[in-house]
Design a protein around this motif. Structure first.
Motif, PDB file in Angstrom:
ATOM      1  N   LEU A  74      20.006  61.750 -44.053  1.00 49.86           N
ATOM      2  CA  LEU A  74      18.567  61.999 -44.031  1.00 49.86           C
ATOM      3  C   LEU A  74      18.233  63.093 -43.025  1.00 49.86           C
ATOM      4  CD1 LEU A  74      15.659  61.384 -44.773  1.00 49.86           C
ATOM      5  CD2 LEU A  74      15.716  59.440 -43.182  1.00 49.86           C
ATOM      6  N   SER A  75      18.892  63.066 -41.889  1.00 47.81           N
ATOM      7  CA  SER A  75      18.693  64.096 -40.875  1.00 47.81           C
ATOM      8  C   SER A  75      19.032  65.479 -41.417  1.00 47.81           C
ATOM      9  CB  SER A  75      19.552  63.782 -39.651  1.00 47.81           C
ATOM     10  OG  SER A  75      19.458  64.810 -38.688  1.00 47.81           O
ATOM     11  N   ASP A  76      20.158  65.582 -42.118  1.00 48.93           N
ATOM     12  CA  ASP A  76      20.576  66.864 -42.697  1.00 48.93           C
ATOM     13  C   ASP A  76      19.602  67.342 -43.763  1.00 48.93           C
ATOM     14  OD1 ASP A  76      22.796  66.873 -41.075  1.00 48.93           O
ATOM     15  OD2 ASP A  76      24.147  66.053 -42.602  1.00 48.93           O
ATOM     16  N   GLU A  77      19.166  66.424 -44.622  1.00 46.74           N
ATOM     17  CA  GLU A  77      18.282  66.790 -45.735  1.00 46.74           C
ATOM     18  C   GLU A  77      16.915  67.252 -45.232  1.00 46.74           C
ATOM     19  OE1 GLU A  77      18.620  66.795 -49.161  1.00 46.74           O
ATOM     20  OE2 GLU A  77      20.781  66.476 -48.940  1.00 46.74           O
ATOM     21  N   ALA A  78      16.403  66.575 -44.207  1.00 43.56           N
ATOM     22  CA  ALA A  78      15.056  66.874 -43.722  1.00 43.56           C
ATOM     23  C   ALA A  78      15.033  67.969 -42.670  1.00 43.56           C
ATOM     24  CB  ALA A  78      14.420  65.612 -43.156  1.00 43.56           C
ATOM     25  N   GLY A  79      16.196  68.274 -42.091  1.00 42.44           N
ATOM     26  CA  GLY A  79      16.232  69.270 -41.029  1.00 42.44           C
ATOM     27  C   GLY A  79      15.578  68.779 -39.758  1.00 42.44           C
ATOM     28  N   VAL A  80      15.696  67.492 -39.509  1.00 45.13           N
ATOM     29  CA  VAL A  80      15.126  66.899 -38.302  1.00 45.13           C
ATOM     30  C   VAL A  80      16.183  66.039 -37.629  1.00 45.13           C
ATOM     31  CG1 VAL A  80      14.227  64.891 -39.550  1.00 45.13           C
ATOM     32  CG2 VAL A  80      13.202  65.532 -37.374  1.00 45.13           C
ATOM     33  N   GLN A  81      16.247  66.099 -36.305  1.00 41.24           N
ATOM     34  CA  GLN A  81      17.210  65.287 -35.582  1.00 41.24           C
ATOM     35  C   GLN A  81      16.688  63.859 -35.484  1.00 41.24           C
ATOM     36  OE1 GLN A  81      18.007  66.541 -31.569  1.00 41.24           O
ATOM     37  NE2 GLN A  81      19.665  65.088 -31.269  1.00 41.24           N
ATOM     38  N   ILE A  82      17.540  62.904 -35.846  1.00 41.79           N
ATOM     39  CA  ILE A  82      17.169  61.496 -35.767  1.00 41.79           C
ATOM     40  C   ILE A  82      18.030  60.835 -34.702  1.00 41.79           C
ATOM     41  CG2 ILE A  82      17.010  59.300 -36.981  1.00 41.79           C
ATOM     42  CD1 ILE A  82      16.682  60.832 -39.583  1.00 41.79           C
ATOM     43  N   VAL A  83      17.385  60.383 -33.633  1.00 40.18           N
ATOM     44  CA  VAL A  83      18.089  59.659 -32.579  1.00 40.18           C
ATOM     45  C   VAL A  83      17.733  58.178 -32.719  1.00 40.18           C
ATOM     46  CG1 VAL A  83      18.150  61.613 -31.011  1.00 40.18           C
ATOM     47  CG2 VAL A  83      16.214  60.057 -30.939  1.00 40.18           C
ATOM     48  N   VAL A  84      18.666  57.328 -32.356  1.00 37.15           N
ATOM     49  CA  VAL A  84      18.480  55.893 -32.560  1.00 37.15           C
ATOM     50  C   VAL A  84      18.576  55.151 -31.241  1.00 37.15           C
ATOM     51  CG1 VAL A  84      19.252  53.853 -33.820  1.00 37.15           C
ATOM     52  CG2 VAL A  84      19.509  56.124 -34.857  1.00 37.15           C
ATOM     53  N   ASP A  85      17.626  54.290 -30.999  1.00 37.90           N
ATOM     54  CA  ASP A  85      17.651  53.413 -29.833  1.00 37.90           C
ATOM     55  C   ASP A  85      18.456  52.172 -30.213  1.00 37.90           C
ATOM     56  OD1 ASP A  85      17.239  51.777 -27.677  1.00 37.90           O
ATOM     57  OD2 ASP A  85      15.040  51.843 -27.741  1.00 37.90           O
ATOM     58  N   TRP A  86      19.794  52.303 -30.141  1.00 39.34           N
ATOM     59  CA  TRP A  86      20.653  51.219 -30.611  1.00 39.34           C
ATOM     60  C   TRP A  86      20.489  49.956 -29.773  1.00 39.34           C
ATOM     61  CZ3 TRP A  86      22.060  51.539 -35.290  1.00 39.34           C
ATOM     62  CH2 TRP A  86      22.425  52.762 -35.871  1.00 39.34           C
ATOM     63  N   GLN A  87      20.090  50.108 -28.532  1.00 42.85           N
ATOM     64  CA  GLN A  87      19.871  48.932 -27.689  1.00 42.85           C
ATOM     65  C   GLN A  87      18.712  48.093 -28.223  1.00 42.85           C
ATOM     66  OE1 GLN A  87      19.357  49.814 -23.543  1.00 42.85           O
ATOM     67  NE2 GLN A  87      19.105  47.681 -22.948  1.00 42.85           N
ATOM     68  N   ALA A  88      17.628  48.769 -28.606  1.00 44.48           N
ATOM     69  CA  ALA A  88      16.488  48.046 -29.168  1.00 44.48           C
ATOM     70  C   ALA A  88      16.840  47.448 -30.522  1.00 44.48           C
ATOM     71  CB  ALA A  88      15.289  48.985 -29.299  1.00 44.48           C
ATOM     72  N   LEU A  89      17.631  48.197 -31.326  1.00 46.43           N
ATOM     73  CA  LEU A  89      18.004  47.693 -32.648  1.00 46.43           C
ATOM     74  C   LEU A  89      18.927  46.492 -32.549  1.00 46.43           C
ATOM     75  CD1 LEU A  89      16.651  50.336 -33.538  1.00 46.43           C
ATOM     76  CD2 LEU A  89      18.480  50.594 -35.240  1.00 46.43           C
ATOM     77  N   ALA A  90      19.768  46.493 -31.522  1.00 43.86           N
ATOM     78  CA  ALA A  90      20.712  45.384 -31.369  1.00 43.86           C
ATOM     79  C   ALA A  90      19.989  44.061 -31.161  1.00 43.86           C
ATOM     80  CB  ALA A  90      21.656  45.664 -30.202  1.00 43.86           C
ATOM     81  N   THR A  91      18.828  44.106 -30.510  1.00 45.48           N
ATOM     82  CA  THR A  91      18.077  42.868 -30.289  1.00 45.48           C
ATOM     83  C   THR A  91      17.567  42.286 -31.598  1.00 45.48           C
ATOM     84  OG1 THR A  91      15.957  44.027 -29.973  1.00 45.48           O
ATOM     85  CG2 THR A  91      17.336  43.694 -28.025  1.00 45.48           C
ATOM     86  N   LEU A  92      17.514  43.119 -32.639  1.00 47.61           N
ATOM     87  CA  LEU A  92      17.064  42.659 -33.954  1.00 47.61           C
ATOM     88  C   LEU A  92      18.238  42.439 -34.908  1.00 47.61           C
ATOM     89  CD1 LEU A  92      13.965  45.020 -34.390  1.00 47.61           C
ATOM     90  CD2 LEU A  92      13.980  42.623 -33.679  1.00 47.61           C
TER      91      LEU A  92
END
Length: 222
Positions: A74-92
């Motif tokens: 998705l990042s490549d297709e849209a030309g936008v950098q996508i960063v992920v807060d994996w710490q916040a995601l891990a809580t879910l």
């Protein structure tokens, strides 16, 4: 001559400089620092990535694939950098290896992100013109952006700045202004409303002010 002295970490000092320079820009004054003037743009943070997030995207992950892999595509297709807060995601309960499916055809990147993240109870926020962050809704609500909105044309002659701010608070909270998660301030020299709010509320505020500027104005209440 009045002076503002701040003793803090470098990151906090930089944020203070950016705020002061944006305030100067709102007041029509030239910058005083040597940083890139683009840092002092009065365009709301979430709006700076609008053109990239409007980019049409086609993805065909009919078979389960890792969340990280789909985000990379998705990042490549849209030309936008996508960063992920994996710490916040891990809580879910989500990890880079979590497998999901996603199939879209020529849909705006913003819609694709929403379609993918909402079923996972996740959200995203715009970091800058080329970067978005995937995180939890709680993390989005906890992070306040500071934005400047020109309101010179919205304030009626019979309405004080305090009344205008109160009107905004009422509208943002559905009539419960004391529940607003954020801060609103009217800057008289620039005739701008300065808002420190979570990004979803910033979007709501921008839509509200736009609607007022194009529709009939509300009569000031006593």
């Amino acid at each position: 001559m009045p002076a503002l002295v701040i003793q803090q970490q470098d990151t906090i000092l930089f944020q203070a400089i950016v705020f002061c320079e944006r305030l100067r820009a709102a007041r029509g004054l030239p910058p005083q620092s040597k940083f890139n003037p683009e840092l002092f743009s009065l365009v709301p943070r979430w709006a700076r990535a609008a053109s990239r997030l409007a980019q049409p995207v086609t993805l065909n992950f009919l078979q389960p694939a890792s969340f990280a892999r789909i985000l990379d595509r998705l990042s490549d297709e849209a030309g936008v950098q996508i960063v992920v807060d994996w710490q916040a995601l891990a809580t879910l309960g989500w990890t880079p290896d979590t497998e999901i499916t996603l199939a879209v055809n020529q849909r705006p990147a913003s819609e694709v992100l929403t379609q993918m993240l909402q079923p996972m109870d996740l959200a995203y926020r715009v970091v800058d013109a080329a970067t978005v962050q995937v995180t939890s809704p709680a993390a989005v609500e906890a992070r306040w952006d500071v934005e400047f909105y020109p309101v010179k044309e919205l304030q009626t002659q019979a309405e004080t700045p305090e009344a205008l701010v109160a009107r905004v608070r009422r509208e943002l909270t559905g009539g419960e202004p004391d529940r607003l998660a954020g801060v609103l301030h009217f800057d008289a020299p620039s005739r701008h409303l300065i808002a420190a709010l979570p990004q979803p509320l910033q979007r709501k505020l921008a839509d509200l002010l736009k609607g007022w500027s194009t529709g009939p104005r509300e009569t000031a209440k006593p």
